[in-house]
Design an enzyme around this catalytic site. Structure first.
Site, mmCIF file in Angstrom:
data_model
loop_
_atom_site.group_PDB
_atom_site.id
_atom_site.type_symbol
_atom_site.label_atom_id
_atom_site.label_comp_id
_atom_site.label_asym_id
_atom_site.label_seq_id
_atom_site.Cartn_x
_atom_site.Cartn_y
_atom_site.Cartn_z
ATOM 1 N N ARG A 71 0.792 -1.222 0.000
ATOM 2 C CA ARG A 71 0.000 0.000 0.000
ATOM 3 C C ARG A 71 0.829 1.280 0.000
ATOM 4 N NH1 ARG A 71 -2.787 -3.790 1.720
ATOM 5 N NH2 ARG A 71 -0.824 -4.296 2.690
ATOM 6 N N THR A 72 1.767 1.391 0.932
ATOM 7 C CA THR A 72 2.411 2.688 1.134
ATOM 8 C C THR A 72 3.217 3.087 -0.100
ATOM 9 O OG1 THR A 72 2.534 2.087 3.459
ATOM 10 C CG2 THR A 72 3.784 4.017 2.779
ATOM 11 N N LYS A 102 26.049 -2.777 -0.494
ATOM 12 C CA LYS A 102 27.507 -2.561 -0.563
ATOM 13 C C LYS A 102 27.990 -1.761 0.642
ATOM 14 C CE LYS A 102 26.715 -1.944 -5.458
ATOM 15 N NZ LYS A 102 26.569 -0.841 -6.429
ATOM 16 N N ARG A 114 11.003 4.018 3.790
ATOM 17 C CA ARG A 114 10.631 2.995 4.782
ATOM 18 C C ARG A 114 11.889 2.224 5.141
ATOM 19 N NH1 ARG A 114 5.589 -1.068 4.609
ATOM 20 N NH2 ARG A 114 4.636 0.893 5.234
ATOM 21 N N HIS A 135 4.348 5.751 11.694
ATOM 22 C CA HIS A 135 3.902 5.631 10.296
ATOM 23 C C HIS A 135 2.893 6.760 10.054
ATOM 24 C CE1 HIS A 135 2.896 4.063 6.485
ATOM 25 N NE2 HIS A 135 2.589 2.812 6.785
HETATM 26 N N1 CP Z 1 -0.522 -0.070 5.831
HETATM 27 C C1 CP Z 1 0.715 -0.312 5.322
HETATM 28 O O1 CP Z 1 1.713 0.305 5.706
HETATM 29 O O2 CP Z 1 0.753 -1.291 4.362
HETATM 30 P P1 CP Z 1 2.052 -1.730 3.541
HETATM 31 O O3 CP Z 1 3.004 -2.369 4.540
HETATM 32 O O4 CP Z 1 1.576 -2.687 2.503
HETATM 33 O O5 CP Z 1 2.672 -0.494 2.961
#
Ligand code: CP
Length: 310
Positions: free
Chosen positions: A51-52, A80, A101, A129
């Site tokens: 999703r993100t 590396k 991320r 998040h």
């Molecule tokens: N909600 C969420 O962060 O989903 P993903 O891990 O798929 O990005």
């Protein structure tokens, strides 16, 4: 230049403005179709995501922009030995904004410290998040009309769940939000959230183990998955993973207007039979996440433009 590392990087007023913008984008998407022409977002994902990452990319493409990046550390020069600090210095020459991320808590902050472009924390370890939280807030606000005066049950892995930590951080700033924290003893809310965010701010909250005991009191039920990737032992994960399963029987004890949210991905914690209940709103959250990420991109690019003109 503004970055988004935690929900607190936007004041309540700025958050409301951003949610208003996301709503505006939702109802008049054509007005925003070219506002990022010529712009690029870099998505630097050192951890898996569906999703993100894809919604950040969709958000930029919806506004006429382009995307570049990597979806796993193994396809980047991190293998590396390149640091996050050096990577962002390089990426600052390729893109106008970046979403990162990383499994290590604080990695997006390091990126922001060395960046020439706005940095968005797209999830750092079990920490924060913030853009998932903005999608959660938009969904609650669209469903209830406001972000105050309700009881939210947050259920599942409250120890490692970064979406939980960010959501609590954001919601304590609104009046009369009561928290019921539902988890097994081993996955209770992490200490700094309980002590520094809830207790120190005089917020009303309860910690309980059984969803069945509390479901009739809730206006929002926020389900979460047990975060397999944060466990040290496979046995411990297997013991915890099906601790909560929301099904139609449990849901029959909930209010008719209690809404069910989940940041997704789901494993077993919401039975598929629940998806057709009108109270299930987790796929609306997915849709809203694109609009809030469009709003985040626009807001941060605007702030970078203002900073550059000073
Ligand atoms: N909600 C969420 O962060 O989903 P993903 O891990 O798929 O990005």
């Amino acid at each position: 230049m503004k970055h988004l590392l935690s929900p607190l990087d936007f004041s309540v007023e700025e958050t409301e403005k951003l949610l208003d913008l996301a709503h505006e984008i939702r109802i008049t998407p054509e007005k925003y179709a070219h506002c990022c022409d010529g712009k690029k977002i870099a998505t630097l994902f050192y951890e898996p995501s569906t999703r993100t990452r894809l919604s950040f990319e969709a958000a930029m493409m919806n506004m006429g922009g382009n995307c570049l990046g990597f979806s796993e550390a193994s396809s980047s020069s991190a293998t590396k030995g390149e640091t996050v600090a050096d990577t962002i210095r390089v990426v600052s020459h390729y893109a106008d904004i970046c979403a990162i991320r990383h499994p290590k808590e604080g990695a997006p902050k390091v990126a922001a410290d060395f960046s020439g472009i706005p940095v968005v924390n797209a999830g750092d370890g079990g920490h924060q998040h913030p853009t998932q939280t903005l999608a959660d807030l938009m969904t609650i606000r669209e469903l209830r009309g406001s972000l105050d005066n309700f009881t939210i049950g947050i259920c599942g892995d409250l120890k490692f769940g970064r979406t939980v930590h960010s959501l609590i951080n954001a919601l304590v700033r609104y009046p009369n939000v009561r928290f019921i924290l539902i988890s097994p003893r081993e996955l209770r809310i992490t200490g700094y959230v309980r002590d520094d965010i809830l207790t120190d701010n005089g917020i009303e909250f309860e910690e309980v183990e059984k969803l069945e005991d509390m479901i009739d009191q809730l206006d929002i039920l926020y389900m979460t998955r047990v975060q397999k990737e944060r466990f040290f032992s496979e046995d411990e994960y297997l013991r915890m993973k099906d601790y909560y399963i929301l099904d139609n029987e449990k849901l029959s004890h909930a209010k008719e207007d209690m809404y069910i949210l989940h940041p997704l991905p789901r494993v077993n914690e919401i039975a598929v039979e629940v998806d057709s209940d009108p109270r299930a709103k987790y796929f609306e959250q997915v849709q809203n996440a694109v609009f809030v990420r469009q709003a985040v991109i626009l807001t941060l690019l605007e702030s970078a433009k203002t900073a550059a003109s000073l």
